[in-house]
Design a protein around this motif. Structure first.
Motif, PDB file in Angstrom:
ATOM      1  N   ILE A 198      29.170  42.097  44.480  1.00  0.00           N
ATOM      2  CA  ILE A 198      28.770  42.659  42.846  1.00  0.00           C
ATOM      3  C   ILE A 198      29.395  41.610  41.985  1.00  0.00           C
ATOM      4  O   ILE A 198      29.740  40.356  42.316  1.00  0.00           O
ATOM      5  CB  ILE A 198      29.004  43.992  42.978  1.00  0.00           C
ATOM      6  N   ASN A 199      29.297  41.871  40.720  1.00  0.00           N
ATOM      7  CA  ASN A 199      30.032  41.294  39.698  1.00  0.00           C
ATOM      8  C   ASN A 199      31.683  40.958  40.111  1.00  0.00           C
ATOM      9  O   ASN A 199      32.342  41.963  40.443  1.00  0.00           O
ATOM     10  CB  ASN A 199      30.070  41.890  38.611  1.00  0.00           C
ATOM     11  N   PRO A 200      31.935  39.713  40.101  1.00  0.00           N
ATOM     12  CA  PRO A 200      33.488  39.569  40.516  1.00  0.00           C
ATOM     13  C   PRO A 200      34.447  40.253  39.834  1.00  0.00           C
ATOM     14  O   PRO A 200      35.620  40.426  40.273  1.00  0.00           O
ATOM     15  CB  PRO A 200      33.485  38.052  40.414  1.00  0.00           C
ATOM     16  N   ARG A 201      34.123  40.704  38.410  1.00  0.00           N
ATOM     17  CA  ARG A 201      34.931  41.394  37.810  1.00  0.00           C
ATOM     18  C   ARG A 201      34.837  43.150  37.851  1.00  0.00           C
ATOM     19  O   ARG A 201      35.275  43.872  37.376  1.00  0.00           O
ATOM     20  CB  ARG A 201      34.899  41.150  36.342  1.00  0.00           C
ATOM     21  N   GLY A 202      33.804  43.450  38.984  1.00  0.00           N
ATOM     22  CA  GLY A 202      33.747  44.577  39.113  1.00  0.00           C
ATOM     23  C   GLY A 202      34.654  45.478  40.048  1.00  0.00           C
ATOM     24  O   GLY A 202      35.631  44.986  40.471  1.00  0.00           O
ATOM     25  N   ARG A 203      34.705  46.699  39.928  1.00  0.00           N
ATOM     26  CA  ARG A 203      35.804  47.649  40.862  1.00  0.00           C
ATOM     27  C   ARG A 203      35.154  48.293  41.747  1.00  0.00           C
ATOM     28  O   ARG A 203      33.962  48.793  41.744  1.00  0.00           O
ATOM     29  CB  ARG A 203      36.348  48.568  39.837  1.00  0.00           C
ATOM     30  N   MET A 204      35.934  48.675  43.031  1.00  0.00           N
ATOM     31  CA  MET A 204      35.494  49.563  43.831  1.00  0.00           C
ATOM     32  C   MET A 204      36.378  50.929  43.632  1.00  0.00           C
ATOM     33  O   MET A 204      37.604  50.359  44.028  1.00  0.00           O
ATOM     34  CB  MET A 204      35.529  48.913  45.093  1.00  0.00           C
ATOM     35  N   VAL A 205      35.876  51.941  43.722  1.00  0.00           N
ATOM     36  CA  VAL A 205      36.758  52.982  43.472  1.00  0.00           C
ATOM     37  C   VAL A 205      36.306  54.155  44.695  1.00  0.00           C
ATOM     38  O   VAL A 205      35.339  54.469  45.049  1.00  0.00           O
ATOM     39  CB  VAL A 205      36.522  53.774  42.349  1.00  0.00           C
ATOM     40  N   THR A 206      37.498  54.758  45.442  1.00  0.00           N
ATOM     41  CA  THR A 206      37.222  55.628  46.646  1.00  0.00           C
ATOM     42  C   THR A 206      37.725  57.048  46.043  1.00  0.00           C
ATOM     43  O   THR A 206      38.369  57.172  45.268  1.00  0.00           O
ATOM     44  CB  THR A 206      38.275  55.271  47.692  1.00  0.00           C
ATOM     45  N   PHE A 207      36.819  58.005  46.710  1.00  0.00           N
ATOM     46  CA  PHE A 207      36.936  59.341  46.291  1.00  0.00           C
ATOM     47  C   PHE A 207      38.397  59.758  46.914  1.00  0.00           C
ATOM     48  O   PHE A 207      39.065  59.251  47.939  1.00  0.00           O
ATOM     49  CB  PHE A 207      36.037  60.359  47.102  1.00  0.00           C
ATOM     50  N   PRO A 208      39.068  60.777  46.084  1.00  0.00           N
ATOM     51  CA  PRO A 208      40.521  61.414  46.960  1.00  0.00           C
ATOM     52  C   PRO A 208      40.202  62.160  47.973  1.00  0.00           C
ATOM     53  O   PRO A 208      38.753  62.476  48.330  1.00  0.00           O
ATOM     54  CB  PRO A 208      40.956  62.029  45.731  1.00  0.00           C
TER      55      PRO A 208
END
Length: 301
Positions: A251-261
């Motif tokens: 995705i966008n190189p400045r994007g983030r990947m967030v996981t659920f707790p």
């Protein structure tokens, strides 16, 4: 000049992919290196008998596992178990198709929530299941779902259940890295499909949220999940993780990947997502949520 050959050549049909390996490498490991999916519920331990391949050209001795899981007729026709065949010469083999892509449930309950007005920016939501990965592409300006789809988790070639994969990750050299790569390959294939369906460019995606059981999320982040598979079953982390998507998701190189707790080793982010999506604790009467997957989790609100 022709390049000097330094190893054994293995060719897989019908893909036509060829890989060079050293003597003693199993056919299963060669297939993994060539990115050729081979069915296996046990993760290559020789107990399920599913990794059947047919030898087209080359010598393949019959192993004890072959005798246990294959009929005499099968063996005479050239069928062998990929996990039990150690290579000592060039080989050409034919690999049966693996499990077809699933038709997963990708639509369900939803809760309205406010989003920041971000015209031209998009987000992804994934459920990284043990068997099936589902995903949706969302317009972050208004919260609309633009595309949805699912894929078989590429990790199934290394075991059908989370315990088999945890064992593979811990006992095999670079096992965790290999399983992380398979999960990311599956997610990125789904990214391409969703973007194509919605006519959205991948670089316009700035956030991806991933839920899944505890072992799946550990593997996604490149963490050995062995502590979750043995007593006292302690996860390495429980809080949500927010990492750069660069080098992980396309995705966008400045994007983030967030996981659920996650709650515990066997009450993972998928259960947390279900509690949130159903507003389990919001009613006047008690409510029961049952997540009936490869593993089953229950929550009472």
């Amino acid at each position: 000049m022709n390049p000097i050959k330094t190893g054994l050549s293995v060719t897989f049909h019908p893909s036509g992919r060829t890989v060079e390996v050293t003597s003693g490498t199993t056919l299963m490991a060669a297939a993994f290196r060539a990115r050729v999916p081979v069915s296996s519920s046990c993760g290559g331990y020789g107990t399920c008998g599913e990794c059947r391949v047919r030898i087209v050209e080359g010598n393949a001795p019959v192993s004890e596992a072959d005798k246990e899981h294959l009929t005499e007729v099968d063996r005479e026709e050239g069928w062998r178990l990929a996990c039990a065949l150690e290579l000592d010469r060039d080989l050409i083999c034919s690999v049966p198709p693996t499990q077809p892509q699933p038709q997963a449930a990708i639509h369900g309950v939803s809760r309205p929530h406010e989003v920041d007005s971000r015209p031209g920016r998009f987000g992804l939501a994934f459920d990284l299941g043990t068997t099936t990965v589902a995903g949706v592409l969302v317009d972050l300006s208004d919260g609309r779902t633009l595309a949805a789809g699912s894929r078989v988790n590429g990790q199934v070639t290394q075991g059908a259940d989370v315990i088999s994969r945890a064992a593979f990750a811990h006992s095999t050299s670079s096992g965790t890295e290999k399983l992380q790569g398979l999960a990311l390959d599956t997610l990125n294939t789904l990214v391409e499909s969703l973007c194509r369906d919605a006519s959205v460019a991948p670089h316009a995606i700035y956030e991806a949220v991933v839920t899944g059981n505890a072992i799946m999320l550990h593997l996604l982040l490149g963490m050995d999940p062995h502590p979750l598979a043995i007593a006292p079953f302690h996860p390495i982390f429980t809080l949500s993780r927010d990492v750069e998507a660069a080098g992980l998701l396309r995705i966008n190189p400045r994007g983030r990947m967030v996981t659920f707790p996650i709650i515990s080793a066997y009450a993972g982010g998928d259960l947390v997502a279900g509690i949130y999506a159903t507003d389990l604790t919001g009613g006047e009467a008690p409510n029961l949520l049952i997540d009936l997957g490869t593993n089953t989790e229950v929550a009472l609100g």
